[in-house]
Design a protein around this motif. Structure first.
Motif, PDB file in Angstrom:
ATOM      1  N   TYR A  60       0.844  -1.189   0.000  1.00  0.00           N
ATOM      2  CA  TYR A  60       0.000   0.000   0.000  1.00  0.00           C
ATOM      3  C   TYR A  60       0.882   1.242   0.000  1.00  0.00           C
ATOM      4  O   TYR A  60       1.720   1.440   0.889  1.00  0.00           O
ATOM      5  N   PRO A  62       0.453   5.403  -0.111  1.00  0.00           N
ATOM      6  CA  PRO A  62      -0.572   6.448   0.018  1.00  0.00           C
ATOM      7  C   PRO A  62      -0.621   7.340  -1.214  1.00  0.00           C
ATOM      8  O   PRO A  62       0.401   7.626  -1.840  1.00  0.00           O
ATOM      9  N   ASP A  67      -3.010  10.686   3.928  1.00  0.00           N
ATOM     10  CA  ASP A  67      -2.938   9.266   4.277  1.00  0.00           C
ATOM     11  C   ASP A  67      -1.602   9.025   4.972  1.00  0.00           C
ATOM     12  O   ASP A  67      -0.543   9.267   4.408  1.00  0.00           O
ATOM     13  N   LYS A  68      -1.656   8.532   6.194  1.00  0.00           N
ATOM     14  CA  LYS A  68      -0.463   8.469   7.034  1.00  0.00           C
ATOM     15  C   LYS A  68       0.266   7.132   6.999  1.00  0.00           C
ATOM     16  O   LYS A  68       1.204   6.925   7.771  1.00  0.00           O
ATOM     17  N   TRP A  69      -0.152   6.204   6.112  1.00  0.00           N
ATOM     18  CA  TRP A  69       0.404   4.864   6.192  1.00  0.00           C
ATOM     19  C   TRP A  69       1.011   4.379   4.887  1.00  0.00           C
ATOM     20  O   TRP A  69       0.514   4.674   3.809  1.00  0.00           O
ATOM     21  N   SER A  83       3.830   7.098   6.826  1.00  0.00           N
ATOM     22  CA  SER A  83       4.309   7.567   5.520  1.00  0.00           C
ATOM     23  C   SER A  83       5.132   8.841   5.636  1.00  0.00           C
ATOM     24  O   SER A  83       6.028   9.073   4.826  1.00  0.00           O
ATOM     25  N   HIS A 133      -7.909  -1.135   5.793  1.00  0.00           N
ATOM     26  CA  HIS A 133      -7.587   0.052   5.001  1.00  0.00           C
ATOM     27  C   HIS A 133      -6.556  -0.247   3.924  1.00  0.00           C
ATOM     28  O   HIS A 133      -6.721   0.132   2.759  1.00  0.00           O
TER      29      HIS A 133
END
Length: 319
Positions: A60, A62, A67-69, A83, A133
């Motif tokens: 994944y 972002p 989006d923090k991941w 991220s 997510h």
């Protein structure tokens, strides 16, 4: 390691060709740093299909700064990093079963300078949402919103086929054509139309759920779920049983059912101890995001009812 050089996990997930070339790796992000001070937490009890696990294993990246991941997999391990900083926050290990993919262990960063963590139980639920997510689903609502929308729980002694609710849950056989016990009683009460309709649904996998009309029942819907055969509890049975409840609530949400009656899934011929089954049932429906407002556990005997009474206590309803 299999003969073609792939790990057994990778072969179970991707087949002999291995993972796709475009799967995200830690090389796709700058300054990825491992967890500094890992601490074990209770792993989320999740049953993932092959398609869901492939989506997660593809990694994944972002799409925007909100989006923090960032996430990637190496072997059977999933690594979840912030991220913005590249700091490792969660590490998760999966195992391949015949019925799907399950989590065997989870760790979280405990260094407060890297991550201000929640309680162990809070982190388990946060990690569950994060795994969903990175599989491509929208981030679920914040936990306080979910707490406000918790359904009312109650336990009763009675016949589930007579319950006046939007949906009843059927502990079904895999072919959905009516087996014995509660499954047979529901089919008889609903009439032959239920069996005819279920023939169009096809088989249902362990831990999954499918929905049909209630036909001659008072309930508008019947949610069919296939519970596990108890083999001592060490072969993934608790995860599968929890999945039955989560999948059933998801089906109820699909049709807008606001009241649902559950039997004691897997406690009859399948042999699950009633106390363990009741704990899984109550804990799962309490922690599952749902639009259902009322959940009724319909017990077939007094020992089962007492198991639910001990769990529900004075905070919820027993009659």
């Amino acid at each position: 390691m299999s003969q073609d050089g792939l790990s057994l996990f990778s072969r179970a997930l991707w087949g002999p060709d291995g993972s796709p070339e475009d799967a995200a790796t830690k090389r796709d992000w700058n300054d990825v740093a491992p967890i500094r001070r890992p601490e074990p937490i209770p792993p989320p009890q999740m049953l993932l299909s092959n398609a869901e696990m492939q989506a997660i294993a593809s990694g994944y990246i972002p799409m925007d700064m909100n989006d923090k991941w960032f996430a990637f997999m190496e072997g059977d391990g999933l690594f979840l990093h912030r991220s913005w900083t590249g700091l490792g926050i969660y590490e998760v290990t999966f195992v391949a079963k015949e019925t799907g993919f399950m989590i065997t262990s989870a760790r979280v960063e405990s260094d407060p300078e890297s991550y201000k963590r929640d309680s162990a139980i809070g982190e388990r639920e946060r990690l569950r949402d994060l795994i969903v997510h990175v599989s491509g689903e929208p981030m679920p609502p914040l936990l306080p919103i979910l707490i406000q929308s918790k359904p009312q729980l109650e336990a009763v002694l009675g016949d589930i086929t007579a319950e006046r609710v939007d949906a009843i849950v059927n502990p079904a056989s895999a072919d959905l054509l009516g087996g014995g016990g509660v499954d047979l009683a529901i089919h008889r009460a609903a009439g032959p139309e239920l069996r005819s309709y279920c023939m169009t649904l096809g088989p249902c996998e362990l831990g999954r759920a499918k929905i049909s009309p209630g036909f001659r029942l008072s309930a508008r819907w019947v949610i069919h779920t296939v519970g596990p055969q108890w083999r001592g509890g060490s072969d993934g049975e608790p995860v599968l049983l929890e999945s039955c409840y989560r999948e059933s609530l998801a089906q109820a949400d699909e049709v807008g059912a606001e009241s649902v009656a559950f039997p004691a899934i897997a406690t009859g011929a399948h042999g699950c101890p009633r106390t363990a089954a009741a704990e899984i049932a109550v804990n799962t429906v309490r922690s599952t995001p749902t639009k259902v407002r009322q959940i009724r556990f319909v017990c077939f005997d007094m020992p089962t009812l007492k198991a639910y009474q001990r769990l529900l206590g004075e905070t919820e309803s027993v009659r």
